[in-house]
Design an enzyme around this catalytic site. Sequence first.
Site, mmCIF file in Angstrom:
data_model
loop_
_atom_site.group_PDB
_atom_site.id
_atom_site.type_symbol
_atom_site.label_atom_id
_atom_site.label_comp_id
_atom_site.label_asym_id
_atom_site.label_seq_id
_atom_site.Cartn_x
_atom_site.Cartn_y
_atom_site.Cartn_z
ATOM 1 N N SER A 228 8.015 17.640 25.304
ATOM 2 C CA SER A 228 9.258 16.779 24.555
ATOM 3 C C SER A 228 9.286 17.344 22.775
ATOM 4 O O SER A 228 10.282 18.999 23.179
ATOM 5 C CB SER A 228 8.501 15.656 23.981
ATOM 6 O OG SER A 228 9.516 14.885 24.100
ATOM 7 N N HIS B 292 9.013 9.338 30.879
ATOM 8 C CA HIS B 292 8.559 10.637 29.673
ATOM 9 C C HIS B 292 7.069 10.998 29.243
ATOM 10 O O HIS B 292 6.568 9.257 28.896
ATOM 11 C CB HIS B 292 9.191 9.870 28.401
ATOM 12 C CG HIS B 292 9.523 10.873 28.074
ATOM 13 N ND1 HIS B 292 10.222 12.410 27.819
ATOM 14 C CD2 HIS B 292 8.915 11.369 26.337
ATOM 15 C CE1 HIS B 292 9.550 12.477 26.616
ATOM 16 N NE2 HIS B 292 9.208 12.181 25.144
HETATM 17 C C1 GTR Z 1 11.346 11.400 20.664
HETATM 18 C C2 GTR Z 1 12.750 11.817 20.649
HETATM 19 C C3 GTR Z 1 13.002 13.224 21.567
HETATM 20 C C4 GTR Z 1 11.102 13.548 21.697
HETATM 21 C C5 GTR Z 1 10.249 12.391 21.974
HETATM 22 C C6 GTR Z 1 9.307 13.123 22.030
HETATM 23 O O1 GTR Z 1 12.066 10.525 20.078
HETATM 24 O O2 GTR Z 1 13.889 11.756 20.250
HETATM 25 O O3 GTR Z 1 14.017 13.755 21.372
HETATM 26 O O4 GTR Z 1 11.356 14.641 21.618
HETATM 27 O O5 GTR Z 1 10.545 11.314 20.873
HETATM 28 O O6 GTR Z 1 8.443 13.814 21.034
HETATM 29 O O7 GTR Z 1 8.442 12.675 22.442
#
Ligand code: GTR
Length: 397
Positions: free
Chosen positions: A234, A377
């Site tokens: 991420s 995610h």
């Molecule tokens: C989210 C962000 C993403 C991603 C994520 C993470 O809130 O919008 O771009 O980086 O965090 O790092 O888990």
Amino acid sequence: MQTRLKLLAVFLPILLTSKMALSQVNYDESKVPPLHLPSIFISEKGKVIDSKEDWENHRRPEIFRLFESEVYGQIPKDFDQVSFEVNERANHEFNSIAKLEEVDIKIRRGEGSHVMRLNVFLPKESNGPYPIILLINHRAPEEDGSLAEEGYWPVAELIERGFATASFHAETVAPDDTTRYVNGILTNLYPEQKEKSDGLKALGAWGWGAIRAMDYFEQHEGINASKSVLVGHSRSGKAALWASANDPRWAITYANESGCGGAALSKRKFGETIEIINNRFTHWFAENFRKYNDAEESLPLDQHMLPALIAPRAVYYASAKADEWADPKGEYLGLQIGSEVFSWIYAKESPFKTNWEELKGPVSSNTLGYHIREGEHGLIWEDWEIFLEFAKKSLGI
Ligand code: GTR
């Protein structure tokens, strides 16, 4: 009361803009604008790039400079001294199979100095040298102080497969916070960067941390730095890609679900957009990146050019089906289109013949790979397991 009103006056516009931007998040493929991507193979002066020499001496530096100035900001390369203070910890979670080196990397530049902490696990059974996997960690450390979260950083599994593995926490170079991010290398080593519209920000600082970790690996007898893997999930995936574009010593770069400002094409405006990310995480990207808030069409580059900067070294991306915020299709497309530099300039076979919609499972060659799994995610063991097959093939181990 007055302070409250003042606060409201400051925060209301921010709240309204982020609300507006959020209400416009697009998850509908039929509403994705037609893609007009800047060509990797036509230089700023309009020259067609068709040789390795033209790519490496002209077009690659142009694209690198664009990312530096318009997206991530600089990663400064200069300092006066780097030294390593190593403490081998006797007792730790993986004692039976691994040695743990707690390393303080000390950097001096002019009057300034900074210490970053790196944790390195090495298999115990023989002396190596071992291939190494570095994870940039932006997650909160567990309460007992251990940095090894299950699945996210599967130390035991990596050691059992013959890898050394290391990690550092984002906090040790630049805290992941909109105001506190300066309380690290920005203040201690590179204060002049704060004034620049293309100056170092948090993503670049984490990348800098990975580059310093590599300095340690290179002088370590038990580590085979030529077989080194940089992993980020991420936001750390974005940092890993930018670090590897800056530092050619990484054999493989693995960006897991790195999404907007990482693997995914910005011009698709699917899921998280430049405006949303810049408003929420004001400390991640260069000031200049804000010019493209809700103006993706004017970007002179896109993220397909980022893996191209890493070529011919190996690049691996992974997505998750329920992680629409990161735009899985945009991540795949970015690598698929970027892979043209691997095939045309470096004669490396591209494994991305299939459209994203028709993918049946992981696809990879020795230098490029992608998988998408079910679920949300996150960096989980399933991702590692698929990736490690690729890593072994790519490193020839
Ligand atoms: C989210 C962000 C993403 C991603 C994520 C993470 O809130 O919008 O771009 O980086 O965090 O790092 O888990």
